[in-house]
Design an enzyme around this catalytic site. Structure first.
Site, PDB file in Angstrom:
ATOM      1  N   LYS C 106       0.862  -1.178   0.000  1.00 47.06           N
ATOM      2  CA  LYS C 106       0.000   0.000   0.000  1.00 47.06           C
ATOM      3  C   LYS C 106       0.898   1.227   0.000  1.00 47.06           C
ATOM      4  CE  LYS C 106      -2.386   1.937   3.441  1.00 47.06           C
ATOM      5  NZ  LYS C 106      -3.205   3.023   4.025  1.00 47.06           N
ATOM      6  N   ALA C 193      -9.101   5.603   5.135  1.00 50.46           N
ATOM      7  CA  ALA C 193      -8.958   6.800   5.987  1.00 50.46           C
ATOM      8  C   ALA C 193     -10.272   7.508   6.194  1.00 50.46           C
ATOM      9  CB  ALA C 193      -7.945   7.792   5.415  1.00 50.46           C
ATOM     10  N   GLY C 194     -10.524   7.826   7.438  1.00 51.26           N
ATOM     11  CA  GLY C 194     -11.669   8.651   7.796  1.00 51.26           C
ATOM     12  C   GLY C 194     -12.841   7.909   8.408  1.00 51.26           C
ATOM     13  N   ASN C 215      -8.229   1.602  10.581  1.00 51.07           N
ATOM     14  CA  ASN C 215      -7.396   1.249  11.722  1.00 51.07           C
ATOM     15  C   ASN C 215      -7.896   1.952  12.986  1.00 51.07           C
ATOM     16  OD1 ASN C 215      -5.362   0.441  13.420  1.00 51.07           O
ATOM     17  ND2 ASN C 215      -3.775   1.700  12.509  1.00 51.07           N
ATOM     18  N   SER C 216      -7.860   3.287  12.999  1.00 50.52           N
ATOM     19  CA  SER C 216      -8.237   4.014  14.216  1.00 50.52           C
ATOM     20  C   SER C 216      -9.657   3.711  14.672  1.00 50.52           C
ATOM     21  CB  SER C 216      -8.139   5.526  13.973  1.00 50.52           C
ATOM     22  OG  SER C 216      -6.849   5.886  13.582  1.00 50.52           O
TER      23      SER C 216
END
Lengths: 265, 265, 265, 265
Positions: C106, C193-194, C215-216
């Site tokens: 990635k 992301a996001g 992830n987060s």
């Protein structure tokens, strides 16, 4: 010359107003700032809470009428702080007495003191009583289109749905329900509560609202007088945009300059 | 008197402009309507597509300069219809020649003719070439904050991110990225593309944009002259609201008229 | 039996994956929590930052490969922390070396360490170099549809636009641009992301994305393992809703129970 | 093992339900499709309009109870098509009679047949009458938090605010008012009306709703059985995400892989 369509004045209960921006008097530092902001707003209608405003009853305190002259502005006493129909009716009668028979009022009956969301059942009851007693009732309500229509049926002269909670500055949280109210109303519809900044006011007017009422958005800006001036223009801009009828939205792009007949290439 | 803070003019590449609304010339019925709408907008800067506009090369066709006088307006030739850096650079040079050395241009290099989304790689290349060749480059770009900063580093005098697709009228679809651009920019930032109605323009200005450029929102309204007038006020309203600094948003409500010291009750 | 349409697996660069949820390894308390959350997510593909992960180079520290077995999961080394094409390329080569020739990576090349917004110019350069060097490149990018298409043209095997900033949890801030990317893509599109919560993941999949990487949203939930399980279902729910093709939106209401032929009344 | 927190069942009026998805029976092609979709949804509670459903009164027509067995599902007769408290009360009594004393009902009293927006005044009256008559009343209402609380005070066992208009598929148009209802409710709150796709259902559950009721979103999808399955997962995903407690939102980015202690550099 710059306006190809002439706008009509806002008419509420037979009264004609040049400005579609209505303003409150609360939350300012002092009556001097109140007066300056209201002048900058060019509002014709000024609302105040009957239950907390001195109109001369307390001779030792500042009198709102010295700052906001009833000969210049249309006063709109409101029932802020009332949680029952009974209290609201009593408050309107007190206002009429203090103002020598003035019968235009803004009715609000609140559901609780945390959200200040309207209690529509009590509001409906108070509206009926007040209309039958000869008041011209502008009524603060939720964005419920069935309740809005029923308030109109009971004789209210203007319906004033919230955009969002009083004093929250969160703008128009549900334009879809506001659109339903506008679609069916036969009396003026004014957004009351929730306006936070100029684009909120413009949006309400673009949707076809007849006016906007605000207080915190002006009084709690860092520079209230300048914000009052901004709001005046925002309401005018939104109204003109409504009358001018906006461009259709497109999912794809459309070139500003089509090239079918381009001269260079 | 109504403004407690004096606003500064918009300055782009040393040129001072009283109005923060920039307008296009495309999509109108005729040059007469173009001229009337632009007058109503009070714009100082007027943009046109070099590749499709007659500035006198075709003596038998209407000449834009007869409708939009270069002595009154700052002309902003743009590269609409260019899909490569090379084409855009050539178009700017042609404009400079046609306009006797006028070096202010709006650069746009598009990615395809369906979306008209900018091609940022080609835009970066063209910007560098044009700046090195002495142009003052206002640049149409995406809402990518890294690209916006890089365009500034390459010497562009204004960065002009899209709100949404050209001609779509969908307003500001991603205020968060626009906020990132504004946070880091040291040159003027103007929203270019996507404005559909007055509240869109007000919102862009409230966020702190230095100006707004539009064409379709005015030209494709049912009444373009009235919409031009609305947009003038919307941009002013948004600017003043920005300077006045809006009230904070609140999750819960805040009464306009606190009752701690109420006089009746 | 409950599925009337059989879904195809996600295929990226010839590799087949049963799950459309891809997950990261960062921000967990320890490798034990990492392993438990990834198991609950049912992900097949697990990404990790080459520049901060111990794959055995540091024999005294915990080794990711002990927690995440390469025989069970497809490892996806990423270039987090790289700000230039050169760094990103070098990092991919290091990963390939550490992982015995594993060529799926990635790519992310970031614009700055505050926003972590991609630098699309450097990303394009790195992608080209890596593809030419035999890598299978899944690429993190902005929501710019022109850049996304160009990354595909340069041979990337999957395009991974952001929903909002890395680690922000703000969801899909601009579905319109994501829709443009989806409309034109011929390789898998995965939101990277996001994502902040389950509905964000479902929404991305409903729009037609081929997968979601996060992830987060898992690691920073109060209960990561339970959130991993929620995300697994959210991705499946969104995928099935996409395949089932949602009802049309209506401006007005539509009764669930039409009364034309009602039996009582 | 994948769930670190054990969820409690949904309890309404003392009845325990494993599923938090409630479904309707209208708008399907035939009872066969109805049965297949409801099975795929894994719902425990199935609602139907008393005034249009054959429960055996018309022996020559298909009987809902043959498709939806009362031994397997909890039947929830509803008053769709009623515009007055009186009609709604009569309809509930008819249902109780047809279903041998079954006293769980979904009350809806509508304001008009165009919007199907609830008439909250009539709803409040009907709720009071029904509760006093021994019914367990789940009540469809607007998103008015004061009305919702009052319905609870009058003894309703569940409050069911709309997300948007019945059959519109527009999702949750005003999460802020729904949040107010959730904040103050002491009975289960279920979103009823407006769900269009899986992410809408997930969002309602993430906000803390106790359940979701839908009909059109499943029946009007192109593939109802698959959508029913998607909705089952979406409701579970949203519930788990609520219990797992989502990550905080951040304005700026946060790297998935912090580089303070990175091993390569």
């Amino acid at each position: 010359m710059t306006q190809s369509i002439q706008d009509a004045p806002l008419i509420v209960a037979g009264r004609r107003f040049a400005s579609r921006l209505l303003v409150g008097t609360g939350k300012y530092r002092d009556f001097e700032e109140t007066a300056a902001a209201i002048e900058a707003s060019a509002a014709d209608v000024v609302t105040f809470a009957v239950r907390r405003t001195n109109l001369g009853q307390n001779p030792d305190e500042p009198n709102l009428l010295d700052a906001i002259s009833p000969s210049r502005y249309t006063l709109l006493p409101n029932t802020a702080g009332c949680y029952t129909a009974k209290d609201a009716v009593r408050t309107c009668k007190l206002a009429r007495e203090l103002l020598d028979g003035h019968n235009l009022v803004k009715l609000e009956v609140l559901g609780d003191d945390k959200t200040l969301y309207p209690n529509v059942v009590e509001t409906l009851a108070a509206a009926e009583t007040l209309v039958n007693d000869g008041f011209d009732v502008m009524v603060y309500t939720s964005d419920d289109p069935i309740v809005a229509k029923e308030l109109e049926r009971r004789g209210c002269c203007a319906v004033m749905p919230l955009g969002s909670l009083i004093g929250s500055g969160n703008g128009l949280l549900n334009p879809a329900t506001l659109a339903l109210i506008l679609e069916h109303a036969e009396v003026p519809v004014l957004v009351d509560a929730g306006i936070g900044t100029a684009s909120d006011a413009a949006l309400a007017m673009e949707m076809g609202c007849d006016g906007v009422l605000m207080n915190s958005a002006i009084a709690h800006a860092r520079h209230p007088v300048m914000m009052a001036h901004a709001m005046r223009k925002a309401v005018e801009a939104g109204r003109e945009a409504f009358l001018a009828e906006r461009m259709p939205r497109r999912q794809s792009a459309s070139p500003s300059s089509p090239f079918a007949g381009r001269i260079n290439g």
